[in-house]
Scaffold this motif. Structure first.
Motif: not given
Length: 141
Positions: A64, A66, A68, A106-107, A112
């Motif tokens: 998914d 992030t 934010g 995405y980390s 990221q």
């Protein structure tokens, strides 16, 4: 004869299982999405994500991400739009940035990676840089 057939069947099943495990462990998208290996993010994007891919395809490949908060994403978008005339903007954003674009982070390691979507499709992905920098061998630059 039956024992030999069962032995062969067991050997084939074992080899198949080893093959599946091997594929999963060497597949960067699987390592990132399922195992959380942040080193596998950029190689996975290089191999499996391209401009024009849908948000659903990217989420199926990487998870998914992030999105934010809307406020943060909108503020970032506004800042980028205001800096259109700076050096390198058209290189980084050849399809520009529109106020309606969305960004999913995405980390990864070392940082990221943010993917830009317009109408739920990937835009401005630096595919040539990713392909040149990250290969199938685990992302060694």
């Amino acid at each position: 004869m039956l024992a030999r057939s069962l032995y062969c069947l067991a050997a084939l099943l074992s080899l198949s299982l080893v093959g599946v495990v091997w594929h999963c462990m060497t597949d960067s998208a699987f390592r990132y999405r399922v195992l959380g290996d942040e080193h596998a993010l950029l190689p996975a994007i290089a191999l499996y994500v391209d401009n024009g891919d849908s948000l659903g395809q990217v989420r199926q490949t990487l998870g998914d991400g992030t999105p934010g908060s809307h406020t943060k994403a909108q503020a970032w978008t506004d800042i980028q739009i205001q800096r259109r005339d700076r050096d390198g903007f058209t290189d980084r954003y050849p399809d520009d940035i529109l106020p309606t674009d969305t960004f999913v982070a995405y980390s990864g390691f070392p940082t990221q990676f943010v993917i830009q979507f317009r109408d739920d499709r990937v835009v401005n992905l630096p595919k040539a840089w990713l392909a040149e920098t990250y290969s199938q061998n685990g992302g060694e630059p």
